[in-house]
Design a protein around this motif. Structure first.
Motif, mmCIF file in Angstrom:
data_model
loop_
_atom_site.group_PDB
_atom_site.id
_atom_site.type_symbol
_atom_site.label_atom_id
_atom_site.label_comp_id
_atom_site.label_asym_id
_atom_site.label_seq_id
_atom_site.Cartn_x
_atom_site.Cartn_y
_atom_site.Cartn_z
ATOM 1 N N LEU A 119 0.833 -1.206 0.000
ATOM 2 C CA LEU A 119 0.000 0.000 0.000
ATOM 3 C C LEU A 119 0.867 1.256 0.000
ATOM 4 O O LEU A 119 0.627 2.187 -0.773
ATOM 5 N N ASN A 169 2.499 1.591 -3.406
ATOM 6 C CA ASN A 169 1.517 1.996 -4.414
ATOM 7 C C ASN A 169 1.130 3.458 -4.266
ATOM 8 O O ASN A 169 0.938 4.155 -5.261
ATOM 9 N N LEU A 170 1.016 3.920 -3.033
ATOM 10 C CA LEU A 170 0.714 5.333 -2.824
ATOM 11 C C LEU A 170 1.851 6.215 -3.323
ATOM 12 O O LEU A 170 1.622 7.285 -3.884
ATOM 13 N N GLY A 197 -0.048 7.129 -6.358
ATOM 14 C CA GLY A 197 -0.933 7.745 -5.381
ATOM 15 C C GLY A 197 -1.992 8.650 -5.958
ATOM 16 O O GLY A 197 -3.147 8.613 -5.525
ATOM 17 N N LEU A 247 -4.788 6.554 -7.232
ATOM 18 C CA LEU A 247 -5.503 5.853 -6.164
ATOM 19 C C LEU A 247 -6.351 6.817 -5.343
ATOM 20 O O LEU A 247 -7.501 6.513 -5.031
ATOM 21 N N ILE A 248 -5.792 7.962 -5.007
ATOM 22 C CA ILE A 248 -6.514 8.931 -4.175
ATOM 23 C C ILE A 248 -7.735 9.481 -4.897
ATOM 24 O O ILE A 248 -8.800 9.651 -4.301
#
Length: 76
Positions: A26, A29-30, A34, A37-38
């Motif tokens: 996680l 990946n962020l 990011g 994802l965000i």
């Protein structure tokens, strides 16, 4: 080799490696994706990178655990 695989699939090691993979994966990946994802922009999310980013820490954690257990067995 068979002994290493037997250790790698032990419940305790699998659960531990999954936990490591979720946390480290996680975070990575962020760092790497990011913004996608965000904003939940799954159209531009690279799914191959997404899943590999979880797989690598799982494999590293499993490898380290197996190596420790094999070394402990040699000492005993």
């Amino acid at each position: 080799m068979k002994r290493a695989v037997d250790i790698a699939i032990e419940k305790e090691i699998v659960i531990s490696s999954i936990k490591v993979a979720l946390v480290v994966g996680l975070i990575l990946n962020l760092i790497n994706q990011g913004e996608n994802l965000i904003t939940l922009d799954f159209k531009h999310l690279n799914l191959l990178k997404f899943f590999i980013t979880f797989t690598v820490p799982y494999l590293v954690s499993t490898y380290a655990s197996v190596k420790v257990k094999l070394n402990e067995q040699r000492i005993d």
